[in-house]
Design a protein around this motif. Structure first.
Motif, PDB file in Angstrom:
ATOM      1  N   GLN A  37       0.824  -1.206   0.000  1.00  0.00           N
ATOM      2  CA  GLN A  37       0.000   0.000   0.000  1.00  0.00           C
ATOM      3  C   GLN A  37       0.857   1.254   0.000  1.00  0.00           C
ATOM      4  N   SER A  38       1.907   1.224   0.803  1.00  0.00           N
ATOM      5  CA  SER A  38       2.745   2.403   0.986  1.00  0.00           C
ATOM      6  C   SER A  38       3.780   2.574  -0.109  1.00  0.00           C
ATOM      7  N   GLY A  39       4.103   1.488  -0.810  1.00  0.00           N
ATOM      8  CA  GLY A  39       5.181   1.534  -1.787  1.00  0.00           C
ATOM      9  C   GLY A  39       6.548   1.377  -1.162  1.00  0.00           C
ATOM     10  N   VAL A  40       6.591   1.305   0.173  1.00  0.00           N
ATOM     11  CA  VAL A  40       7.857   1.202   0.903  1.00  0.00           C
ATOM     12  C   VAL A  40       7.922  -0.089   1.714  1.00  0.00           C
ATOM     13  N   LEU A  41       6.785  -0.475   2.310  1.00  0.00           N
ATOM     14  CA  LEU A  41       6.720  -1.674   3.137  1.00  0.00           C
ATOM     15  C   LEU A  41       5.894  -2.760   2.449  1.00  0.00           C
ATOM     16  N   ILE A  42       6.119  -4.006   2.864  1.00  0.00           N
ATOM     17  CA  ILE A  42       5.262  -5.116   2.421  1.00  0.00           C
ATOM     18  C   ILE A  42       4.085  -5.133   3.384  1.00  0.00           C
ATOM     19  N   ASP A  43       3.072  -4.330   3.068  1.00  0.00           N
ATOM     20  CA  ASP A  43       2.036  -4.025   4.050  1.00  0.00           C
ATOM     21  C   ASP A  43       0.622  -4.211   3.516  1.00  0.00           C
ATOM     22  N   GLN A  44       0.449  -5.089   2.507  1.00  0.00           N
ATOM     23  CA  GLN A  44      -0.881  -5.257   1.940  1.00  0.00           C
ATOM     24  C   GLN A  44      -1.269  -6.726   1.849  1.00  0.00           C
ATOM     25  N   HIS A  45      -2.530  -6.995   2.174  1.00  0.00           N
ATOM     26  CA  HIS A  45      -3.127  -8.322   2.005  1.00  0.00           C
ATOM     27  C   HIS A  45      -3.145  -8.656   0.511  1.00  0.00           C
ATOM     28  N   PHE A  46      -2.809  -9.880   0.162  1.00  0.00           N
ATOM     29  CA  PHE A  46      -2.780 -10.303  -1.245  1.00  0.00           C
ATOM     30  C   PHE A  46      -4.102 -10.005  -1.945  1.00  0.00           C
ATOM     31  N   GLY A  47      -5.206 -10.331  -1.283  1.00  0.00           N
ATOM     32  CA  GLY A  47      -6.503 -10.181  -1.908  1.00  0.00           C
ATOM     33  C   GLY A  47      -6.991  -8.758  -2.027  1.00  0.00           C
ATOM     34  N   HIS A  48      -6.308  -7.805  -1.376  1.00  0.00           N
ATOM     35  CA  HIS A  48      -6.716  -6.403  -1.430  1.00  0.00           C
ATOM     36  C   HIS A  48      -5.908  -5.613  -2.459  1.00  0.00           C
ATOM     37  N   ALA A  49      -4.896  -6.218  -3.031  1.00  0.00           N
ATOM     38  CA  ALA A  49      -4.001  -5.503  -3.944  1.00  0.00           C
ATOM     39  C   ALA A  49      -4.681  -5.232  -5.279  1.00  0.00           C
ATOM     40  N   THR A  50      -4.444  -4.032  -5.809  1.00  0.00           N
ATOM     41  CA  THR A  50      -4.901  -3.683  -7.157  1.00  0.00           C
ATOM     42  C   THR A  50      -3.718  -3.541  -8.115  1.00  0.00           C
ATOM     43  N   HIS A  51      -2.512  -3.620  -7.567  1.00  0.00           N
ATOM     44  CA  HIS A  51      -1.309  -3.674  -8.398  1.00  0.00           C
ATOM     45  C   HIS A  51      -0.175  -4.272  -7.570  1.00  0.00           C
ATOM     46  N   PHE A  52       0.812  -4.815  -8.243  1.00  0.00           N
ATOM     47  CA  PHE A  52       1.984  -5.402  -7.599  1.00  0.00           C
ATOM     48  C   PHE A  52       3.246  -4.760  -8.169  1.00  0.00           C
ATOM     49  N   GLN A  53       4.165  -4.415  -7.288  1.00  0.00           N
ATOM     50  CA  GLN A  53       5.503  -4.029  -7.730  1.00  0.00           C
ATOM     51  C   GLN A  53       6.250  -5.307  -8.112  1.00  0.00           C
ATOM     52  N   VAL A  54       7.005  -5.251  -9.193  1.00  0.00           N
ATOM     53  CA  VAL A  54       7.713  -6.439  -9.670  1.00  0.00           C
ATOM     54  C   VAL A  54       9.198  -6.131  -9.785  1.00  0.00           C
ATOM     55  N   TYR A  55      10.016  -7.087  -9.314  1.00  0.00           N
ATOM     56  CA  TYR A  55      11.471  -6.925  -9.330  1.00  0.00           C
ATOM     57  C   TYR A  55      12.114  -8.159  -9.959  1.00  0.00           C
ATOM     58  N   GLN A  56      13.125  -7.904 -10.786  1.00  0.00           N
ATOM     59  CA  GLN A  56      13.890  -8.983 -11.415  1.00  0.00           C
ATOM     60  C   GLN A  56      15.213  -9.141 -10.663  1.00  0.00           C
ATOM     61  N   LEU A  57      15.503 -10.363 -10.235  1.00  0.00           N
ATOM     62  CA  LEU A  57      16.764 -10.667  -9.572  1.00  0.00           C
ATOM     63  C   LEU A  57      17.668 -11.419 -10.534  1.00  0.00           C
TER      64      LEU A  57
END
Length: 440
Positions: free
Chosen positions: A316-336
């Motif tokens: 939600q904040s864009g800084v913390l992992i602070d959102q329930h999976f089912g409440h998300a309307t978008h996901f940040q994605v990272y390539q390792l």
């Protein structure tokens, strides 16, 4: 009359001990099954890294497949037909059973209804034990294991990075003291109800090895009947914090010395196999892989290292992992990759949960939303979120995506640094820099 009743009680307890392979060496002819219905955990231990698709590692916290209560009961029935000497049904994870109380209680109740000549067991970290001990007793749990590694918060702060209690993530001494207080109160409550309580203590050289005698003395006072001092599993390939940081395992002589010291207060268990959360069969003769319906693929050393990995983060904040999976309307994605971490375009998704707090509805509309969401996450290997329901968790796993709530409320950049380090360790088995962006 009183002596007769006491004698009958002691005889009943002795029979429960003598027919349980974890409580008695003489019970080796009996088999047990662990049902993996508890994915979430409410504490983080520096010696733990849970895996949900692993069939080659033999240690606590790993399973080949997470199960719903219905699937777990069906598995029990299948195992009982093939291994009729199965006498013990336990729930030991891969998270904590009492962080997943609904699934745990439902599974135990359903199994108990099928057969009465069973020992029902639960293995817990003890944080939520006090809240559910009456429910466990009511469903028929007589054997209980609590992992208590210390009774000193200064020591505990070196073992537990965080504890999630009362809707708050606690850290440091406060977290450790909260856990210890809850563990000891839960232990006393369980013992007062007549449960046979075994205490597991992970022996960590330089951290709690000088402290096990004090633990044994205190848990004995509160009603525990058996103490199991287990060696720390610290191989780096398992991906635990202690393993990656070079914390060594104890030697045989150190284990023997700890057991001797703790044995001054209470009886010691010395035949523990440190079983998987989906163990099946007799101690030392696990056959979980032979019983898998789908012949689950191996993990670990037999798999080729990945060249890259994609992680989706619900925030939600864009800084913390602070959102329930089912409440998300978008996901940040990272390539390792071995070269570092690269931010990818965000993935917009249709919100999965529409009003349900548990988000485990089996309606057709819910299934369609899940199908659409999984398509939106195509190519991602892992999803990090603060919470997730059992149904979505299983759907993601079935499509090759590993969900995790281990990092709830933690900073995204710090978590990615940890995951990148693990990725590099698994890919190269070489030296890993802690700075994001440098080559592994």
């Amino acid at each position: 009359m009183w002596r007769t009743q006491m004698g009958e009680l002691l005889a009943t307890q002795q029979a429960k001990i003598e027919t349980h392979p974890c409580y008695s060496k003489q019970a080796h002819q009996y088999a047990r099954i662990h049902l993996p219905v508890a994915p979430a955990c409410n504490i983080q231990c520096n010696y733990c890294n849970r895996k949900f698709d692993c069939s080659n590692e033999s240690r606590p916290g790993v399973v080949s497949k997470l199960m719903s209560p219905a699937e777990a009961v069906a598995r029990y029935q299948k195992v009982k037909m093939r291994i009729p000497e199965t006498r013990v049904v336990g729930i030991a994870g891969p998270g904590d059973p009492l962080a997943n109380p609904k699934s745990t209680i439902a599974t135990l109740k359903a199994v108990a209804a099928l057969q009465h000549e069973l020992h029902l067991c639960v293995s817990t970290n003890g944080l939520n034990l006090l809240d559910h001990v009456d429910d466990l007793k009511a469903v028929g749990v007589d054997h209980l294991t609590i992992t208590i590694n210390c009774i000193d918060a200064d020591i505990g702060s070196k073992i537990y990075p965080w504890v999630y209690f009362n809707h708050k993530r606690l850290r440091g001494r406060v977290a450790a003291q909260t856990l210890i207080d809850r563990q000891l109160a839960g232990l006393k409550a369980a013992a007062d109800l007549g449960m046979l309580v075994k205490i597991n203590t992970v022996l960590i050289p330089g951290v709690n090895d000088h402290h096990v005698a004090a633990v044994a003395q205190e848990v004995k006072r509160l009603g525990a009947m058996l103490h199991n001092v287990m060696p720390l599993i610290a191989e780096a390939e398992h991906g635990t914090y202690f393993g990656l940081m070079g914390q060594r395992s104890p030697t045989e002589s150190e284990i023997a010395a700890a057991r001797e010291a703790a044995g001054q207060s209470m009886e010691q268990m010395s035949h523990c196999q440190q079983c998987r959360a989906d163990a099946v069969g007799k101690l030392g003769q696990d056959c979980h892989a032979d019983l898998d319906d789908d012949g689950s693929s191996a993990c670990g050393t037999s798999a080729l290292p990945a060249a890259e990995r994609y992680i989706a983060v619900a925030s939600q904040s864009g800084v913390l992992i602070d959102q329930h999976f089912g409440h998300a309307t978008h996901f940040q994605v990272y390539q390792l990759t071995q070269a570092g971490i690269v931010r990818q375009p965000d993935r917009d998704v249709d919100q999965y949960c529409l009003g349900s707090t548990e988000c485990d509805d089996e309606s057709l509309n819910q299934q369609q939303r899940m199908s659409t969401l999984i398509s939106s996450l195509e190519g991602c290997d892992q999803v990090l979120c603060s919470r997730i329901g059992m149904g979505p968790w299983q759907s993601l796993e079935q499509h090759g995506v590993t969900p995790s709530t281990d990092y709830a409320m933690q900073a995204i950049d710090e978590v990615l640094a940890i995951e990148w380090q693990r990725f590099c360790e698994n890919s190269t088995q070489g030296t890993v820099s802690s700075e994001i962006g440098e080559v592994c």
